[in-house]
Design an enzyme around this catalytic site. Sequence first.
Site, PDB file in Angstrom:
ATOM      1  N   TYR A 196       2.714  10.317   0.934  1.00 42.68           N
ATOM      2  CA  TYR A 196       3.710   9.607   1.639  1.00 42.68           C
ATOM      3  C   TYR A 196       5.140   9.819   1.164  1.00 42.68           C
ATOM      4  O   TYR A 196       5.571   9.406   0.033  1.00 42.68           O
ATOM      5  CB  TYR A 196       3.517   7.976   1.640  1.00 42.68           C
ATOM      6  CG  TYR A 196       2.416   7.382   2.192  1.00 42.68           C
ATOM      7  CD1 TYR A 196       1.587   8.109   2.898  1.00 42.68           C
ATOM      8  CD2 TYR A 196       1.906   6.085   1.725  1.00 42.68           C
ATOM      9  CE1 TYR A 196       0.277   7.598   3.462  1.00 42.68           C
ATOM     10  CE2 TYR A 196       0.865   5.706   2.426  1.00 42.68           C
ATOM     11  CZ  TYR A 196       0.262   6.349   3.090  1.00 42.68           C
ATOM     12  OH  TYR A 196      -1.217   6.009   3.538  1.00 42.68           O
ATOM     13  N   ASP A 238       0.957  -1.162  -0.036  1.00 43.72           N
ATOM     14  CA  ASP A 238      -0.003  -0.242   0.101  1.00 43.72           C
ATOM     15  C   ASP A 238       0.926   1.040   0.109  1.00 43.72           C
ATOM     16  O   ASP A 238       1.875   1.393   0.722  1.00 43.72           O
ATOM     17  CB  ASP A 238      -0.853   0.007   1.281  1.00 43.72           C
ATOM     18  CG  ASP A 238      -1.541   1.354   1.315  1.00 43.72           C
ATOM     19  OD1 ASP A 238      -2.705   1.361   0.346  1.00 43.72           O
ATOM     20  OD2 ASP A 238      -1.403   2.245   2.073  1.00 43.72           O
ATOM     21  N   LYS A 249      -3.722   5.890  -3.724  1.00 39.89           N
ATOM     22  CA  LYS A 249      -4.610   6.733  -3.448  1.00 39.89           C
ATOM     23  C   LYS A 249      -5.004   7.915  -4.141  1.00 39.89           C
ATOM     24  O   LYS A 249      -3.627   8.276  -4.903  1.00 39.89           O
ATOM     25  CB  LYS A 249      -4.412   7.232  -1.790  1.00 39.89           C
ATOM     26  CG  LYS A 249      -4.376   5.941  -0.882  1.00 39.89           C
ATOM     27  CD  LYS A 249      -4.221   5.987   0.529  1.00 39.89           C
ATOM     28  CE  LYS A 249      -3.837   4.866   1.199  1.00 39.89           C
ATOM     29  NZ  LYS A 249      -2.818   4.288   0.995  1.00 39.89           N
TER      30      LYS A 249
END
Length: 325
Positions: A55, A50, A81
Amino acid sequence: MKRTRLADRLDVTAIGLGTAPLGGLFAPVSDADAEATIERAWSLGVRFFDTAPLYGFGLAERRLGSFLRRQERNSFAISTKVGRLLRPASAAAEDDYYKGTSAERPRFDFSYDGVMRSVEDSLDRLGLDRVDVLLVHDPDDHYEDAVAGAFRALQRLRDDGTVKVIGAGMNQSEMLARFAEAAPVDCFLLAGRYTLLDQGALTNLFPICRAKSIGVILGGIYNSGILANPRAGAKFNYEDADAALVARALALEALCRKHGTELKAAAVQFCMAHPAVTVALQGARSAAEVSDNIAMAERLVPSSFWQELRERKLVDAAAPLPGGA
């Protein structure tokens, strides 16, 4: 490693690697350490990964893609995402969370067109032709935009086969429960709201997910670190934990020592015991952390610990415990 089905369209490993630490969460991580971390996870059987543009402001996606594009594409599953677009910042200030990043900074965009651009940007950073899971990321203050724009785009991408599974990833359960009723979701990523310290999702989200066959990827199992190393200054929900939370975590650690086990093992196994939970997502910033995380999922936690945990009312009475304790 044990495999499980995330919704109806995708099989994944029951333990996944979360890559926020590889984006420099709280402290910088070198390219070599990031590569070694992903390599260790792979060698131990992890095949679900993920990531997100947030990030490290693209750093985690780039590092993960550098490893995964050297593997056979059908041998792993990856989620990323949408909801933040990365754009150059002329004078980016030091970020409070991510260290060692580029000058790009995220801005929220939950529109249909913004989501389409976000997916293209992520695929470019990853160097992959597709992702398997696409999640609307942290739309806490953007519910209407997410429903009208982001989820409409995700549904199109799922319908045309670009992605297999769609959903949302948040640090709260209340809005996820609303999305379960309003959007065509397959899964949720819930961070930090079902742990030994916080069982907020137990009654408001998990029953809906089970009734609608919505998969749950559970992140934040150590609540940002306090359940890995309870002490003054430990993080909870990405901030310094208050004294009451530290005291609760220390009480849990003392109970683990009494029964000859480790707090991290109890934390992971508690989460995985709930039938709504499909995947336990564990972040790591080193190969050693990966090895330790996976070992904790298999470490013996005696039934006497779970029994006393229940007797002392240290978790919600309705929370299922391993072995039916």
